[in-house]
Design a protein around this motif. Sequence first.
Motif, PDB file in Angstrom:
ATOM      1  N   ARG A  51       0.817  -1.214   0.000  1.00  0.00           N
ATOM      2  CA  ARG A  51       0.000   0.000   0.000  1.00  0.00           C
ATOM      3  C   ARG A  51       0.852   1.265   0.000  1.00  0.00           C
ATOM      4  NH1 ARG A  51      -4.788   1.840   4.024  1.00  0.00           N
ATOM      5  NH2 ARG A  51      -5.101   3.859   3.051  1.00  0.00           N
ATOM      6  N   ALA A  52       2.078   1.156   0.465  1.00  0.00           N
ATOM      7  CA  ALA A  52       2.981   2.309   0.448  1.00  0.00           C
ATOM      8  C   ALA A  52       3.440   2.620  -0.969  1.00  0.00           C
ATOM      9  CB  ALA A  52       4.191   2.047   1.343  1.00  0.00           C
ATOM     10  N   GLY A  53       3.252   1.663  -1.863  1.00  0.00           N
ATOM     11  CA  GLY A  53       3.611   1.890  -3.264  1.00  0.00           C
ATOM     12  C   GLY A  53       5.058   2.298  -3.422  1.00  0.00           C
ATOM     13  N   THR A  54       5.261   3.334  -4.182  1.00  0.00           N
ATOM     14  CA  THR A  54       6.622   3.784  -4.464  1.00  0.00           C
ATOM     15  C   THR A  54       7.033   4.992  -3.629  1.00  0.00           C
ATOM     16  OG1 THR A  54       5.837   5.167  -6.274  1.00  0.00           O
ATOM     17  CG2 THR A  54       6.526   2.922  -6.837  1.00  0.00           C
ATOM     18  N   ILE A  55       6.242   5.330  -2.607  1.00  0.00           N
ATOM     19  CA  ILE A  55       6.658   6.474  -1.789  1.00  0.00           C
ATOM     20  C   ILE A  55       7.956   6.127  -1.057  1.00  0.00           C
ATOM     21  CG2 ILE A  55       4.297   7.345  -1.533  1.00  0.00           C
ATOM     22  CD1 ILE A  55       4.354   6.442   1.375  1.00  0.00           C
ATOM     23  N   SER A  56       8.749   7.124  -0.805  1.00  0.00           N
ATOM     24  CA  SER A  56      10.047   6.916  -0.161  1.00  0.00           C
ATOM     25  C   SER A  56       9.871   6.499   1.297  1.00  0.00           C
ATOM     26  CB  SER A  56      10.860   8.210  -0.222  1.00  0.00           C
ATOM     27  OG  SER A  56      10.263   9.201   0.605  1.00  0.00           O
ATOM     28  N   ASP A  57      10.939   5.933   1.848  1.00  0.00           N
ATOM     29  CA  ASP A  57      10.931   5.610   3.277  1.00  0.00           C
ATOM     30  C   ASP A  57      10.710   6.872   4.101  1.00  0.00           C
ATOM     31  OD1 ASP A  57      11.427   2.941   2.713  1.00  0.00           O
ATOM     32  OD2 ASP A  57      13.576   3.076   3.144  1.00  0.00           O
ATOM     33  N   LYS A  58      11.297   7.974   3.667  1.00  0.00           N
ATOM     34  CA  LYS A  58      11.129   9.248   4.384  1.00  0.00           C
ATOM     35  C   LYS A  58       9.665   9.658   4.403  1.00  0.00           C
ATOM     36  CE  LYS A  58      12.654  14.027   4.464  1.00  0.00           C
ATOM     37  NZ  LYS A  58      13.460  15.062   3.836  1.00  0.00           N
ATOM     38  N   ASP A  59       8.988   9.549   3.261  1.00  0.00           N
ATOM     39  CA  ASP A  59       7.564   9.901   3.219  1.00  0.00           C
ATOM     40  C   ASP A  59       6.716   8.899   4.005  1.00  0.00           C
ATOM     41  OD1 ASP A  59       7.868  12.253   1.825  1.00  0.00           O
ATOM     42  OD2 ASP A  59       7.361  11.385  -0.121  1.00  0.00           O
ATOM     43  N   LEU A  60       7.075   7.629   3.931  1.00  0.00           N
ATOM     44  CA  LEU A  60       6.327   6.607   4.673  1.00  0.00           C
ATOM     45  C   LEU A  60       6.340   6.903   6.168  1.00  0.00           C
ATOM     46  CD1 LEU A  60       4.806   3.896   4.796  1.00  0.00           C
ATOM     47  CD2 LEU A  60       7.041   2.758   4.836  1.00  0.00           C
ATOM     48  N   THR A  61       7.467   7.378   6.653  1.00  0.00           N
ATOM     49  CA  THR A  61       7.600   7.639   8.091  1.00  0.00           C
ATOM     50  C   THR A  61       7.459   9.126   8.433  1.00  0.00           C
ATOM     51  OG1 THR A  61      10.010   7.723   7.842  1.00  0.00           O
ATOM     52  CG2 THR A  61       9.031   5.597   8.469  1.00  0.00           C
ATOM     53  N   ASN A  62       6.819   9.864   7.559  1.00  0.00           N
ATOM     54  CA  ASN A  62       6.618  11.293   7.782  1.00  0.00           C
ATOM     55  C   ASN A  62       5.355  11.515   8.621  1.00  0.00           C
ATOM     56  OD1 ASN A  62       6.813  14.061   7.677  1.00  0.00           O
ATOM     57  ND2 ASN A  62       5.931  14.217   5.627  1.00  0.00           N
ATOM     58  N   PHE A  63       5.425  11.071   9.865  1.00  0.00           N
ATOM     59  CA  PHE A  63       4.319  11.298  10.794  1.00  0.00           C
ATOM     60  C   PHE A  63       4.859  11.941  12.056  1.00  0.00           C
ATOM     61  CE2 PHE A  63       5.676   6.878  11.512  1.00  0.00           C
ATOM     62  CZ  PHE A  63       5.943   6.880  12.872  1.00  0.00           C
TER      63      PHE A  63
END
Length: 157
Positions: A51-63
């Motif tokens: 579901r995270a697709g191609t988003i970067s690790d940085k964007d995935l953990t941008n919370f």
Amino acid sequence: MADKNDVVFNAEHEPKDKAIEAFQVVEAQIKKEIIASRHHWDDHDVPMWSRAGTISDKDLTNFNISEDLVSVRAGPTTYGVILLGKIRLPKVPKITVGGRESDGFVHVRIHDPPNRGTEDVTFHSLWTDEGKRDENGRAEHYIAIQTDDVPLEFFNE
């Protein structure tokens, strides 16, 4: 170690200040573990984090815990409190579930030992849902990013 029969959790609810503080102690570790889990499952060609697709690790953990920890449950044990948290992943694309859009969330388990405040809070695990196993041991699905309708339940991974 506790299991689901040993711990009685309160109902899922919005986090109060103490829970937010506890999750903030381990926020960097949670982000590190999300990235490690994603890479682990990707190395095995398993779509756990698809579901995270191609988003970067940085964007995935941008919370940010103070904004994106949306619900918690707490269960006391003889060695402290187990906290379960549902954290929104703001950069993960929304999906439609039951005719409505849902953000993506991870479910996290942390532990707060007694008598010391929050400085000794420890990260325990991320929930990665593999569903039931068939007769050959294969999982029916692989889901690390949950929808908002998936309740926080005890997990021990």
